[in-house]
Design a protein around this motif. Structure first.
Motif, PDB file in Angstrom:
ATOM      1  N   GLU A  25      58.268  48.938  34.381  1.00 50.72           N
ATOM      2  CA  GLU A  25      58.976  50.007  33.689  1.00 50.72           C
ATOM      3  C   GLU A  25      58.751  51.301  34.463  1.00 50.72           C
ATOM      4  N   THR A  26      59.839  51.979  34.762  1.00 48.95           N
ATOM      5  CA  THR A  26      59.779  53.239  35.498  1.00 48.95           C
ATOM      6  C   THR A  26      60.470  54.319  34.671  1.00 48.95           C
ATOM      7  N   ASP A  27      59.748  55.396  34.402  1.00 51.40           N
ATOM      8  CA  ASP A  27      60.290  56.537  33.669  1.00 51.40           C
ATOM      9  C   ASP A  27      60.283  57.759  34.582  1.00 51.40           C
ATOM     10  N   GLU A  61      57.453  49.466  45.672  1.00 50.54           N
ATOM     11  CA  GLU A  61      58.910  49.332  45.590  1.00 50.54           C
ATOM     12  C   GLU A  61      59.463  50.105  44.390  1.00 50.54           C
ATOM     13  N   ALA A  62      58.752  50.066  43.266  1.00 52.08           N
ATOM     14  CA  ALA A  62      59.197  50.813  42.081  1.00 52.08           C
ATOM     15  C   ALA A  62      59.206  52.310  42.373  1.00 52.08           C
ATOM     16  N   PHE A  63      58.181  52.799  43.068  1.00 50.33           N
ATOM     17  CA  PHE A  63      58.122  54.222  43.397  1.00 50.33           C
ATOM     18  C   PHE A  63      59.220  54.606  44.375  1.00 50.33           C
ATOM     19  N   GLU A  64      59.471  53.788  45.380  1.00 53.51           N
ATOM     20  CA  GLU A  64      60.546  54.068  46.344  1.00 53.51           C
ATOM     21  C   GLU A  64      61.898  54.102  45.636  1.00 53.51           C
ATOM     22  N   SER A  65      62.115  53.182  44.713  1.00 54.29           N
ATOM     23  CA  SER A  65      63.366  53.155  43.948  1.00 54.29           C
ATOM     24  C   SER A  65      63.495  54.409  43.086  1.00 54.29           C
ATOM     25  N   THR A  69      66.337  57.441  43.092  1.00 53.78           N
ATOM     26  CA  THR A  69      67.012  57.888  41.867  1.00 53.78           C
ATOM     27  C   THR A  69      66.887  59.393  41.705  1.00 53.78           C
ATOM     28  N   VAL A  70      65.697  59.933  41.925  1.00 55.95           N
ATOM     29  CA  VAL A  70      65.487  61.385  41.835  1.00 55.95           C
ATOM     30  C   VAL A  70      66.383  62.107  42.827  1.00 55.95           C
ATOM     31  N   ASP A  71      66.460  61.621  44.049  1.00 53.35           N
ATOM     32  CA  ASP A  71      67.295  62.260  45.067  1.00 53.35           C
ATOM     33  C   ASP A  71      68.762  62.296  44.640  1.00 53.35           C
TER      34      ASP A  71
END
Length: 84
Positions: A25-27, A61-65, A69-71
């Motif tokens: 889960e990524t928030d 990989e979750a952090f890179e994704s 998304t932020v970009d």
């Protein structure tokens, strides 16, 4: 739960192992520099289930994704601001 920051956005990544799968889960949260009224509000949430692999690799990989998304969110916000 791991906490990161990218371009002012707080990113939380939670990884839960369940037998042969891992739930990720990524928030991503709204930073105050874009809109003080939204500071700390959830901007994006992504949940996925992946095959078991090294937790470090899943987290990376979750952090890179999330950074991608932020970009995109920043680019969209900039484009919308220019149109006003």
């Amino acid at each position: 739960m791991q906490e990161y920051e990218h371009r002012g956005h707080k990113i939380l990544i939670s990884i839960t192992r369940a037998t042969d799968k891992v739930k990720v889960e990524t928030d991503i949260f709204f930073p105050p520099n874009l809109d003080d009224r939204r500071d700390g509000l959830l901007l994006s949430r992504d949940t996925e289930t992946v095959s078991t692999m090294a937790l470090e690799d899943i987290n990376k990989e979750a952090f890179e994704s999330a950074k991608r998304t932020v970009d995109v969110l920043i680019a969209e916000h900039s484009a919308a601001s220019r149109k006003r």
